[in-house]
Design an enzyme around this catalytic site. Structure first.
Site, PDB file in Angstrom:
ATOM      1  N   ARG A   2       6.842  15.765  -4.744  1.00  0.00           N
ATOM      2  CA  ARG A   2       7.795  16.708  -5.535  1.00  0.00           C
ATOM      3  C   ARG A   2       7.858  17.974  -5.563  1.00  0.00           C
ATOM      4  O   ARG A   2       8.436  18.580  -6.215  1.00  0.00           O
ATOM      5  CB  ARG A   2       7.917  16.011  -7.080  1.00  0.00           C
ATOM      6  CG  ARG A   2       6.662  16.333  -7.847  1.00  0.00           C
ATOM      7  CD  ARG A   2       6.796  15.540  -9.009  1.00  0.00           C
ATOM      8  NE  ARG A   2       5.618  15.623  -9.930  1.00  0.00           N
ATOM      9  CZ  ARG A   2       5.210  16.254 -11.061  1.00  0.00           C
ATOM     10  NH1 ARG A   2       6.075  17.430 -11.220  1.00  0.00           N
ATOM     11  NH2 ARG A   2       4.119  16.380 -11.577  1.00  0.00           N
ATOM     12  N   GLY A  17      10.901  12.319  -6.974  1.00  0.00           N
ATOM     13  CA  GLY A  17      10.644  13.626  -6.478  1.00  0.00           C
ATOM     14  C   GLY A  17      11.031  14.854  -7.322  1.00  0.00           C
ATOM     15  O   GLY A  17      11.230  15.978  -7.120  1.00  0.00           O
ATOM     16  N   ASP A  49      -7.347  16.205  -5.094  1.00  0.00           N
ATOM     17  CA  ASP A  49      -5.901  16.580  -4.526  1.00  0.00           C
ATOM     18  C   ASP A  49      -5.467  17.720  -5.657  1.00  0.00           C
ATOM     19  O   ASP A  49      -4.392  18.224  -4.984  1.00  0.00           O
ATOM     20  CB  ASP A  49      -5.098  15.439  -4.433  1.00  0.00           C
ATOM     21  CG  ASP A  49      -4.834  14.891  -5.567  1.00  0.00           C
ATOM     22  OD1 ASP A  49      -5.583  14.086  -6.247  1.00  0.00           O
ATOM     23  OD2 ASP A  49      -3.632  14.828  -6.265  1.00  0.00           O
TER      24      ASP A  49
END
Length: 611
Positions: free
Chosen positions: A174, A207, A363
């Protein structure tokens, strides 16, 4: 907790697994099994790049540089020009192979977007004229209803470990990067829209982002900068004028919430997972790992490109075979050391101010050592080493406050394993990178705690006893350290008067705890009396490291509640206060108060990853 081994190809060698810290939390929360081991340096290390002198005319020109309109920004777009691209340009969720990014346009639905808040200091980094925020079309541009000239939007491809388990491909689901801006100092700044619509990495999501999480990200990005902590920044926040359906508590009761977009700004959004993903996909992608490493070094660690032996180090590893690691012969090893040390320094600063990230997945770890991805973060109110602001983290508290230093090391191990898998590091170099992380964290943490207490030297016993007392009595972390500067270094103060400077923060303690605190303050005053620093000087010094204001969750919620009713004034006021957290700021004392009773409700004191 950290001894859990992932199902990923990346896992710590057994000799490097970290023990659980849970049992140690109330006493001394940061324990590194590697902190006692230090390499013996053979050659000196000089890491600072030579400063370039500027004549007075050049300095004057920089100071008088023009302020740019949005159309005049200098786009460079090196990421899309130099790294392998996805040959398919669509928004269909899928596995993207052998590519660092996918070109994709923002697709967020928009209806009369509004500018909620903006950062003049971030505009200054970009050399953007602050009058641009007044443009009627500014909200349209930063919701992409009107495209920004010069941008080449893309979503980055990366993977990562989530809560210790390898998740495979994740990517920007997103967030869409618009490109890179070069200012007159040749500083590179990426602009990224978070909540801008679907990408191939969105999986089952839409998103989009909601106003509540966007306000939190915008404010915390700038608050962390105000605290002096390396972080991504936020240029602006706009509403989309469209609702977004979200199940905030994951309890099967979704509701519509206002949609929003944050424009994030950073030198780079490269993450540990950017390297992990390609290393996990086999030899064909090892070249991509190398290309990404070369890219990061070229643009963000350029001093490593031309290291000579006189500028580097050669060191003894302490092993029986007397082997050595020479960081001048492998720029990737030197780079990994810097990534590790930046990460260690960042986390030491988190511990300093009581910040808990909440989602320290690989991440969410920046290779530049920036705090990145503000989800269910939280600052400590009552001191609790096991505090986690993330409801998803509750079963094991993997990412609780006290575990952050160890998790940082675990994440560095995953990063170095990726580089080793791609044949950029040897095992000895990878081990040394992790050792440097531990040493750097302990050096920075000890220095920080010494300065927080106004001491001349680090005193582990005194600090450990303090943290133990604070945990027992659930003392407010921020207000306590701010109040500590009021203590006088006078051993002659009567015992029954010792706790007066701390009266406002030592609430409802009984006789036994009163005695424990009195004993600690006596030891503390004795230590202060040996420094030779006046009370006035020490107070100024301590108040420069112990903030008065931190972005407490309830303050965010108050701003969110008002904004959801169309009043953005509290968001802007809170931003102003958090930009100067060490200043007294007359009339702003309410922002330093303890949380009210309503702050304990779900969705305020703790949050989910829902956005």
């Amino acid at each position: 907790m950290l001894s859990h081994i992932s199902t990923s190809p990346f896992f710590l060698r057994p000799s490097l697994l970290l023990p659980s810290t849970t049992a140690k939390l109330p006493y001394y929360p940061f324990q590194f099994p590697i902190q006692q081991k230090r390499h013996r340096f053979v050659l000196s290390e000089t890491r600072a790049a030579a400063a370039t002198s500027m004549d007075s005319v050049a300095i004057e020109n920089v100071e008088k540089r023009c302020k740019l309109s949005l159309e005049e920004l200098n786009w460079d777009n090196s990421f899309v020009n130099e790294l392998p691209a996805d040959p398919i340009n669509d928004n269909i969720p899928r596995q993207v192979l052998h590519a660092c990014y996918t070109k994709v346009l923002p697709s967020v639905p928009v209806n009369n977007p509004q500018l909620v808040a903006w950062s003049d200091s971030v505009a200054e980094l970009l050399e953007l004229d602050p009058k641009e925020f007044e443009r009627p079309d500014f909200p349209l541009i930063f919701s992409w209803a009107s495209p920004l000239v010069g941008a080449i939007p893309y979503a980055q491809n990366y993977g990562g470990h989530q809560f210790g388990t390898w998740a495979g491909q994740l990517g920007d689901g997103r967030a869409i990067t618009l490109g890179e801006i070069l200012n007159s100092k040749s500083q590179r700044w990426e602009l990224q829209l978070k909540g801008a619509g679907k990408t191939p990495y969105s999986r089952f999501a839409d998103g989009l982002a909601v106003l509540r999480s966007s306000i939190r990200e915008f404010l915390c990005s700038e608050a962390m900068h105000g605290l002096g902590i390396p972080t991504t920044r936020a240029l602006c926040l706009v509403t989309t004028g469209k609702d977004v359906l979200r199940d905030m508590f994951y309890d099967g009761n979704p509701k519509n919430e206002p949609g929003a977009i944050v424009c994030r700004v950073a030198q780079s959004f490269l993450r540990f997972g950017s390297y992990q993903l390609h290393a996990s996909r086999g030899k064909r992608d090892f070249e991509i790992v190398c290309a990404l490493a070369d890219y990061a070094i070229r643009y963000h660690f350029p001093h490593l490109e031309n290291r000579t032996r006189s500028e580097g180090i050669s060191l003894n590893t302490g092993e029986e075979n007397n082997s050595a690691v020479d960081l001048t012969s492998n720029k990737y090893a030197a780079w990994a050391v810097e990534v590790a040390e930046r990460t260690a320094s960042m986390i030491a600063r988190w511990q300093d101010v009581g910040f808990t990230h909440g989602v320290m997945n690989t991440d969410n770890m920046s290779v530049l050592g920036l705090t990145i991805d503000y989800g269910p973060f939280g600052f400590l109110d009552a001191f609790d080493p096991s505090y986690t602001p993330n409801t998803t983290d509750l079963p094991g508290r993997r990412y609780c406050f006290a575990n952050q230093p160890d998790v940082g090391l675990w994440n560095i191990a995953q990063f170095t394993t990726a580089l080793s898998t791609a044949e950029l590091l040897s095992d000895e170099e990878a081990d040394y990178v992790m050792e440097r992380y531990g040493n750097k964290f302990m050096d920075d943490y000890q220095d920080i705690m010494t300065r927080k207490l106004g001491l001349a030297n680090y005193n582990q016993k005194l600090i450990s006893e303090l943290l133990k007392n604070m945990a027992i009595d659930k003392v407010d972390y921020t207000n306590f350290f701010r109040s500590l500067s009021n203590i006088k270094a006078d051993p002659a103060i009567p015992e029954d008067k010792l706790l007066i400077p701390l009266k406002a923060v030592l609430l409802d303690i009984g006789m036994e705890r009163n005695e424990a605190w009195t004993s600690w303050v006596k030891s503390y005053i004795h230590e202060l009396s040996t420094t030779g620093v006046s009370d006035e000087e020490r107070k100024i010094s301590m108040n420069s490291i112990n903030p008065k204001y931190i972005l407490r969750n309830y303050l965010c919620q108050s701003a969110i509640d008002a904004a959801e009713k169309g009043d953005f004034g509290e968001v802007r006021q809170l931003l102003k206060v958090m930009q100067c957290p060490f200043d007294e700021q007359p009339g702003m004392d309410k922002y330093a108060q303890l949380p009210p009773a309503w702050a304990s409700r779900p969705g305020v004191c703790m949050l989910s990853c829902s956005s």
